[in-house]
Design a protein around this motif. Structure first.
Motif, PDB file in Angstrom:
ATOM      1  N   ASN A  32       0.825  -1.211   0.000  1.00 11.52           N
ATOM      2  CA  ASN A  32       0.000   0.000   0.000  1.00 11.52           C
ATOM      3  C   ASN A  32       0.855   1.254   0.000  1.00 11.52           C
ATOM      4  OD1 ASN A  32      -2.638  -1.095  -0.078  1.00 11.52           O
ATOM      5  ND2 ASN A  32      -2.548  -1.580   2.095  1.00 11.52           N
ATOM      6  N   SER A  33       2.001   1.190   0.677  1.00  9.05           N
ATOM      7  CA  SER A  33       2.891   2.362   0.732  1.00  9.05           C
ATOM      8  C   SER A  33       3.541   2.607  -0.619  1.00  9.05           C
ATOM      9  CB  SER A  33       3.969   2.145   1.803  1.00  9.05           C
ATOM     10  OG  SER A  33       3.395   2.009   3.085  1.00  9.05           O
ATOM     11  N   ILE A  34       4.108   1.558  -1.219  1.00 11.97           N
ATOM     12  CA  ILE A  34       4.775   1.692  -2.519  1.00 11.97           C
ATOM     13  C   ILE A  34       3.793   2.126  -3.590  1.00 11.97           C
ATOM     14  CG2 ILE A  34       5.972   0.444  -4.363  1.00 11.97           C
ATOM     15  CD1 ILE A  34       7.739   1.051  -1.942  1.00 11.97           C
ATOM     16  N   LEU A  35       2.571   1.588  -3.538  1.00 10.48           N
ATOM     17  CA  LEU A  35       1.558   1.862  -4.568  1.00 10.48           C
ATOM     18  C   LEU A  35       0.704   3.075  -4.235  1.00 10.48           C
ATOM     19  CD1 LEU A  35       0.419  -1.829  -5.197  1.00 10.48           C
ATOM     20  CD2 LEU A  35       2.093  -0.499  -6.498  1.00 10.48           C
ATOM     21  N   ASP A  36       0.976   3.701  -3.095  1.00 12.09           N
ATOM     22  CA  ASP A  36       0.256   4.902  -2.658  1.00 12.09           C
ATOM     23  C   ASP A  36      -1.248   4.650  -2.624  1.00 12.09           C
ATOM     24  OD1 ASP A  36       0.034   7.520  -1.760  1.00 12.09           O
ATOM     25  OD2 ASP A  36      -0.116   8.362  -3.770  1.00 12.09           O
ATOM     26  N   ARG A  37      -1.619   3.558  -2.015  1.00 13.79           N
ATOM     27  CA  ARG A  37      -3.037   3.213  -1.879  1.00 13.79           C
ATOM     28  C   ARG A  37      -3.497   3.495  -0.460  1.00 13.79           C
ATOM     29  NH1 ARG A  37      -5.792  -0.591  -5.428  1.00 13.79           N
ATOM     30  NH2 ARG A  37      -4.708  -0.635  -7.428  1.00 13.79           N
ATOM     31  N   GLY A  39      -7.159   4.698   2.106  1.00 17.54           N
ATOM     32  CA  GLY A  39      -8.612   4.734   2.188  1.00 17.54           C
ATOM     33  C   GLY A  39      -9.261   3.522   1.551  1.00 17.54           C
ATOM     34  N   ASP A  40     -10.295   3.751   0.740  1.00 16.18           N
ATOM     35  CA  ASP A  40     -11.026   2.656   0.099  1.00 16.18           C
ATOM     36  C   ASP A  40     -10.191   1.919  -0.937  1.00 16.18           C
ATOM     37  OD1 ASP A  40     -13.216   3.331   1.613  1.00 16.18           O
ATOM     38  OD2 ASP A  40     -14.160   4.560   0.048  1.00 16.18           O
ATOM     39  N   ARG A  41      -9.130   2.558  -1.445  1.00 18.82           N
ATOM     40  CA  ARG A  41      -8.292   1.927  -2.474  1.00 18.82           C
ATOM     41  C   ARG A  41      -7.230   1.000  -1.874  1.00 18.82           C
ATOM     42  NH1 ARG A  41      -4.941   4.741  -4.904  1.00 18.82           N
ATOM     43  NH2 ARG A  41      -4.868   3.566  -6.862  1.00 18.82           N
ATOM     44  N   ALA A  42      -7.025   1.078  -0.570  1.00 20.56           N
ATOM     45  CA  ALA A  42      -5.976   0.289   0.070  1.00 20.56           C
ATOM     46  C   ALA A  42      -6.339  -1.198   0.072  1.00 20.56           C
ATOM     47  CB  ALA A  42      -5.739   0.774   1.488  1.00 20.56           C
ATOM     48  N   PHE A  43      -5.345  -2.028  -0.169  1.00 21.19           N
ATOM     49  CA  PHE A  43      -5.548  -3.466  -0.052  1.00 21.19           C
ATOM     50  C   PHE A  43      -5.697  -3.823   1.428  1.00 21.19           C
ATOM     51  CE2 PHE A  43      -2.845  -3.380  -4.028  1.00 21.19           C
ATOM     52  CZ  PHE A  43      -3.889  -3.684  -4.888  1.00 21.19           C
ATOM     53  N   CYS A  44      -6.652  -4.711   1.729  1.00 21.75           N
ATOM     54  CA  CYS A  44      -6.886  -5.061   3.137  1.00 21.75           C
ATOM     55  C   CYS A  44      -6.626  -6.536   3.419  1.00 21.75           C
ATOM     56  CB  CYS A  44      -8.302  -4.682   3.553  1.00 21.75           C
ATOM     57  SG  CYS A  44      -9.607  -5.475   2.582  1.00 21.75           S
ATOM     58  N   LYS A  70      -2.264 -12.580  -4.476  1.00 23.21           N
ATOM     59  CA  LYS A  70      -3.566 -12.091  -4.934  1.00 23.21           C
ATOM     60  C   LYS A  70      -4.174 -11.266  -3.806  1.00 23.21           C
ATOM     61  CE  LYS A  70      -7.099 -14.940  -5.423  1.00 23.21           C
ATOM     62  NZ  LYS A  70      -7.978 -15.988  -5.988  1.00 23.21           N
ATOM     63  N   MET A  71      -4.645 -10.071  -4.163  1.00 21.92           N
ATOM     64  CA  MET A  71      -5.186  -9.172  -3.162  1.00 21.92           C
ATOM     65  C   MET A  71      -6.691  -9.389  -2.989  1.00 21.92           C
ATOM     66  SD  MET A  71      -2.177  -8.144  -2.858  1.00 21.92           S
ATOM     67  CE  MET A  71      -2.414  -7.072  -1.445  1.00 21.92           C
ATOM     68  N   ASN A  72      -7.280  -8.677  -2.046  1.00 19.97           N
ATOM     69  CA  ASN A  72      -8.693  -8.858  -1.727  1.00 19.97           C
ATOM     70  C   ASN A  72      -9.630  -8.539  -2.899  1.00 19.97           C
ATOM     71  OD1 ASN A  72      -7.522  -6.215  -0.491  1.00 19.97           O
ATOM     72  ND2 ASN A  72      -9.635  -5.688  -0.987  1.00 19.97           N
ATOM     73  N   ASP A  73      -9.184  -7.716  -3.854  1.00 20.69           N
ATOM     74  CA  ASP A  73     -10.022  -7.396  -5.025  1.00 20.69           C
ATOM     75  C   ASP A  73      -9.609  -8.210  -6.251  1.00 20.69           C
ATOM     76  OD1 ASP A  73      -7.606  -6.273  -5.649  1.00 20.69           O
ATOM     77  OD2 ASP A  73      -8.402  -4.300  -6.171  1.00 20.69           O
ATOM     78  N   ASP A  74      -8.828  -9.275  -6.032  1.00 16.34           N
ATOM     79  CA  ASP A  74      -8.338 -10.194  -7.075  1.00 16.34           C
ATOM     80  C   ASP A  74      -7.206  -9.618  -7.922  1.00 16.34           C
ATOM     81  OD1 ASP A  74      -9.979 -12.306  -6.364  1.00 16.34           O
ATOM     82  OD2 ASP A  74     -11.607 -11.665  -7.680  1.00 16.34           O
ATOM     83  N   THR A  75      -6.735  -8.407  -7.596  1.00 11.50           N
ATOM     84  CA  THR A  75      -5.530  -7.893  -8.246  1.00 11.50           C
ATOM     85  C   THR A  75      -4.364  -8.823  -7.943  1.00 11.50           C
ATOM     86  OG1 THR A  75      -6.215  -5.572  -8.128  1.00 11.50           O
ATOM     87  CG2 THR A  75      -3.852  -5.992  -8.290  1.00 11.50           C
ATOM     88  N   GLN A  76      -3.565  -9.113  -8.976  1.00 11.21           N
ATOM     89  CA  GLN A  76      -2.364  -9.927  -8.753  1.00 11.21           C
ATOM     90  C   GLN A  76      -1.149  -9.018  -8.697  1.00 11.21           C
ATOM     91  OE1 GLN A  76      -1.443 -13.643 -10.119  1.00 11.21           O
ATOM     92  NE2 GLN A  76      -3.530 -14.366 -10.447  1.00 11.21           N
ATOM     93  N   ILE A  77      -0.258  -9.318  -7.766  1.00  5.18           N
ATOM     94  CA  ILE A  77       0.965  -8.520  -7.592  1.00  5.18           C
ATOM     95  C   ILE A  77       2.164  -9.443  -7.584  1.00  5.18           C
ATOM     96  CG2 ILE A  77       2.277  -7.092  -5.975  1.00  5.18           C
ATOM     97  CD1 ILE A  77      -0.222  -5.709  -5.157  1.00  5.18           C
ATOM     98  N   ASN A  78       3.189  -9.045  -8.310  1.00  2.93           N
ATOM     99  CA  ASN A  78       4.454  -9.761  -8.173  1.00  2.93           C
ATOM    100  C   ASN A  78       5.544  -8.782  -7.763  1.00  2.93           C
ATOM    101  OD1 ASN A  78       4.701  -8.933 -11.258  1.00  2.93           O
ATOM    102  ND2 ASN A  78       6.747  -9.520 -10.599  1.00  2.93           N
ATOM    103  N   VAL A  79       6.401  -9.234  -6.871  1.00  4.14           N
ATOM    104  CA  VAL A  79       7.538  -8.437  -6.413  1.00  4.14           C
ATOM    105  C   VAL A  79       8.797  -9.231  -6.722  1.00  4.14           C
ATOM    106  CG1 VAL A  79       8.662  -7.287  -4.475  1.00  4.14           C
ATOM    107  CG2 VAL A  79       6.155  -7.447  -4.539  1.00  4.14           C
ATOM    108  N   GLU A  80       9.740  -8.581  -7.376  1.00  3.54           N
ATOM    109  CA  GLU A  80      11.003  -9.242  -7.700  1.00  3.54           C
ATOM    110  C   GLU A  80      12.160  -8.371  -7.235  1.00  3.54           C
ATOM    111  OE1 GLU A  80      13.331 -11.419 -11.424  1.00  3.54           O
ATOM    112  OE2 GLU A  80      11.603 -10.147 -11.825  1.00  3.54           O
ATOM    113  N   VAL A  81      13.086  -8.984  -6.517  1.00  4.77           N
ATOM    114  CA  VAL A  81      14.294  -8.299  -6.074  1.00  4.77           C
ATOM    115  C   VAL A  81      15.439  -8.717  -6.984  1.00  4.77           C
ATOM    116  CG1 VAL A  81      15.930  -7.947  -4.178  1.00  4.77           C
ATOM    117  CG2 VAL A  81      13.501  -8.279  -3.678  1.00  4.77           C
ATOM    118  N   GLN A  82      16.146  -7.722  -7.530  1.00  5.76           N
ATOM    119  CA  GLN A  82      17.283  -8.002  -8.407  1.00  5.76           C
ATOM    120  C   GLN A  82      18.547  -7.394  -7.812  1.00  5.76           C
ATOM    121  OE1 GLN A  82      17.988  -9.683 -11.203  1.00  5.76           O
ATOM    122  NE2 GLN A  82      15.958 -10.583 -11.313  1.00  5.76           N
ATOM    123  N   ILE A  83      19.480  -8.257  -7.422  1.00  8.01           N
ATOM    124  CA  ILE A  83      20.751  -7.801  -6.860  1.00  8.01           C
ATOM    125  C   ILE A  83      21.699  -7.352  -7.973  1.00  8.01           C
ATOM    126  CG2 ILE A  83      22.774  -8.461  -5.510  1.00  8.01           C
ATOM    127  CD1 ILE A  83      20.292  -8.323  -3.834  1.00  8.01           C
TER     128      ILE A  83
END
Length: 290
Positions: A32-37, A39-44, A70-83
């Protein structure tokens, strides 16, 4: 709090911190912080999914992500760390995004079931040379009015080496998380950041639990050794290349300029023979660049 400072983007630690149901509130806060979400837009809520998304049989590769959820609204998120900087990082990120997007639907199903896919790439190197922002975001917008055309696509690149710590009291929530993973802050600075952000405080406290778990610590130290070995081998290869270049009377910097110029001329559609004549590179070298 007992002070334990470790490499926050070590693959083992990162997954242990942000890919665990036992403290998924940290992952939600991070996203939520990275995506600036807010209030109602925040993933819960969040559901961690299998990180292996699709084997590519013909080349023996498997697409594996650091975090797939998968988030509560079915949005899919992937996070990848690249060294380390891979070849064609931008295309790689787009490829992983497209795999997640297409993976949602089976043959014969309606396109309406497709949901948003958000990609977050946490990079320990500089990717964009045209600006000094550490956080870049991409969407599909109209060329004229810049309005979003397709909301399904969202991609973020966080270039940790570009992060510069300013006034801690003025940091946005996303900047606090970036500060944490940048490994640039002193213990005192992290403590000050944690005072105003409970989630960061919990992440710092988790370091103590992590380092006292023998199995996790062993995996962490193996990963750190692999990173050191990689950096050492890359440095040795670079020094050897420079040494050989000097022995052969080659200016490595000028040679790279020739390759860069040839690449641009290829993009512009210039004839290969003309490129060879202008850059003094061989036809074979230029063909390989294609």
């Amino acid at each position: 709090m007992e002070k334990v400072k470790i490499n926050m983007i070590n693959d083992v630690f990162f997954k242990s911190l942000l890919c665990d149901d036992r403290h998924k509130e940290l992952t939600l806060n991070f996203l939520n912080s990275i995506l600036d979400r807010t209030g109602d837009r925040a993933f819960c809520d969040i559901e961690f999914l299998d990180k292996e998304i699709d084997p590519i049989i013909e080349v023996g590769k498997v697409s594996v992500l650091d975090i797939r959820a998968k988030m509560n609204d079915d949005t899919q998120i992937n996070v990848e760390v690249q060294i380390a900087k891979p070849k064609d990082m931008k295309k790689r990120a787009l490829y992983y995004w497209s795999k997640l997007y297409s993976y949602q639907i089976k043959e014969g199903e309606d396109y309406s079931i497709l949901r948003d896919v958000i990609s977050i790439n946490l990079l320990n190197f500089k990717l964009f040379t045209e600006h000094n922002r550490c956080h870049s975001s991409c969407h599909i917008t109209d060329d004229f009015d810049r309005k979003t055309v397709i909301r399904d696509f969202e991609m973020h690149f966080i270039e940790l080496p570009k992060f510069k710590l300013g006034d801690i009291k003025k940091l946005r929530k996303s900047e606090k998380w970036i500060a944490l993973f940048s490994n640039k802050c002193t213990e005192e600075e992290l403590e000050e950041i944690a005072m105003g952000e409970p989630a960061i405080k919990k992440a710092l406290e988790y370091q103590n639990y992590f380092m006292h778990d023998e199995k996790l610590r062993h995996k962490y130290e193996l990963q750190e050794k692999a990173i050191r070995d990689y950096n050492s081998s890359m440095l040795a290869a670079k020094e050897e290349g420079i040494s050989i270049g000097k022995q052969q009377g080659i200016d490595i910097g000028k040679q790279q300029e020739k390759y860069d110029m040839a690449k641009q001329m290829l993009v512009d559609g210039v004839d290969i023979k003309f490129i060879a004549k202008y850059t003094k590179l061989s036809i074979d070298d230029i063909e390989n660049l294609k």
